[in-house]
Design a protein around this motif. Structure first.
Motif, PDB file in Angstrom:
ATOM      1  N   HIS A  88       0.856  -1.192   0.000  1.00  0.00           N
ATOM      2  CA  HIS A  88       0.000   0.000   0.000  1.00  0.00           C
ATOM      3  C   HIS A  88       0.884   1.233   0.000  1.00  0.00           C
ATOM      4  O   HIS A  88       1.775   1.363   0.832  1.00  0.00           O
TER       5      HIS A  88
ATOM      6  N   ILE B  85      -2.173   2.654  -6.200  1.00  0.00           N
ATOM      7  CA  ILE B  85      -2.278   2.898  -4.757  1.00  0.00           C
ATOM      8  C   ILE B  85      -1.957   1.627  -3.982  1.00  0.00           C
ATOM      9  O   ILE B  85      -1.223   1.642  -3.005  1.00  0.00           O
ATOM     10  N   VAL B  86      -2.587   0.533  -4.410  1.00  0.00           N
ATOM     11  CA  VAL B  86      -2.521  -0.682  -3.596  1.00  0.00           C
ATOM     12  C   VAL B  86      -2.407  -1.916  -4.482  1.00  0.00           C
ATOM     13  O   VAL B  86      -2.924  -1.944  -5.597  1.00  0.00           O
TER      14      VAL B  86
ATOM     15  N   MET C 245      -9.232  -7.158   0.148  1.00  0.00           N
ATOM     16  CA  MET C 245      -9.514  -5.774  -0.264  1.00  0.00           C
ATOM     17  C   MET C 245     -10.718  -5.198   0.484  1.00  0.00           C
ATOM     18  O   MET C 245     -10.694  -4.053   0.919  1.00  0.00           O
TER      19      MET C 245
ATOM     20  N   GLY D 270      -7.065   2.023   0.149  1.00  0.00           N
ATOM     21  CA  GLY D 270      -7.303   1.076  -0.937  1.00  0.00           C
ATOM     22  C   GLY D 270      -7.498   1.738  -2.271  1.00  0.00           C
ATOM     23  O   GLY D 270      -7.535   2.933  -2.375  1.00  0.00           O
TER      24      GLY D 270
END
Lengths: 159, 84
Positions: free
Chosen positions: A81, A92-93, A113, B84
């Motif tokens: 992350h 982003i992740v 997630m 996320g």
């Protein structure tokens, strides 16, 4: 298992190779990448700042991976992350899950997630033409995470 | 003494990142800490009003209203997460 919090970008191939670690028992790797969009709630986003709570973030992510490993038959899982300043189209992740068969990998990847979205201490601040604003949490994320509650219909656990 | 930490939007709202808080007695609860902060009034009462979606972590682990808080603990106030 690894959990990485970093400002720099990541390379999908390299991370997957590290996750596989030459293990011939792995028959499936499911990956999810989250990316910065240039639009959110009808506003043009020029920059995103991602903040986290060091110390808790790592613990929270490790707990999520542990829970996924308890629910599905996994060989290993990885979460990367990013934090700091990000631009539209930046990654982003990354969540990558390795297992013997695809069913476990797909389900665990989605579970990780969904839980990350609602339990890991990250916050996004968007810079738009009207100024910067903290992004509001989405109710749909809570709904997505609640699907995995014990015994809930729709959860694809191995129980 | 406990260490209070304010994250993200709450840090901006309160205008401070962290503070030390004297603890009366040997231990208390998350609910009592929140009540004491609410008693400051103004933005504190608004942001921490019952029903607002603020979560609390004690020593970097999510806690509940009844969770114990002891001297030396780090108590963090977290707005709803948006990673996320």
């Amino acid at each position: 298992m690894s959990v990485l919090i970093q400002t720099e970008d990541f390379d999908l191939s390299r991370e997957v190779a590290r996750l596989r670690n030459g293990n011939p028992r792995i028959g499936a790797v499911a990956c999810f990448m989250g990316l910065v969009r240039d639009m959110n709630e009808d506003a043009q986003v020029s920059r995103l700042t991602l903040e986290h709570y060091p110390g808790m973030t790592e613990k929270a992510l490790e707990a999520i991976v542990d829970e996924a490993k308890a629910r599905w038959d996994l060989v290993d899982a990885l979460i990367v992350h990013r934090v700091g300043e990000l631009l539209p189209m930046d990654a982003i992740v990354l969540v990558a899950v390795a297992s013997s068969h695809r069913g476990d990998a797909f389900a665990a990847c989605e579970f990780i997630m969904d839980y990350l979205k609602t339990r890991a201490p990250f916050w996004k601040k968007e810079a738009t033409a009207e100024g910067s604003r903290w992004v509001d949490a989405r109710e749909s994320d809570d709904v997505a995470a609640a699907r995995w509650a014990d015994g809930a219909a729709g959860a694809a656990g191995k129980v | 003494m406990i260490r209070l930490v304010y994250l993200a939007r709450l840090r901006d709202a309160f205008g401070t990142r962290a503070e030390d808080w004297p603890l009366a007695g040997s231990s208390t609860t998350v609910a009592a800490v929140l009540e004491a902060l609410r008693a400051r009034g103004g933005i504190w009462a608004d942001e921490l009003a019952p029903g607002r979606a603020v979560r609390v972590a004690v020593n970097q682990t999510l806690a509940h209203d009844e969770s114990a808080v002891a001297p030396g603990d780090e108590v963090a106030l977290l707005p709803p997460v948006t990673g996320g």
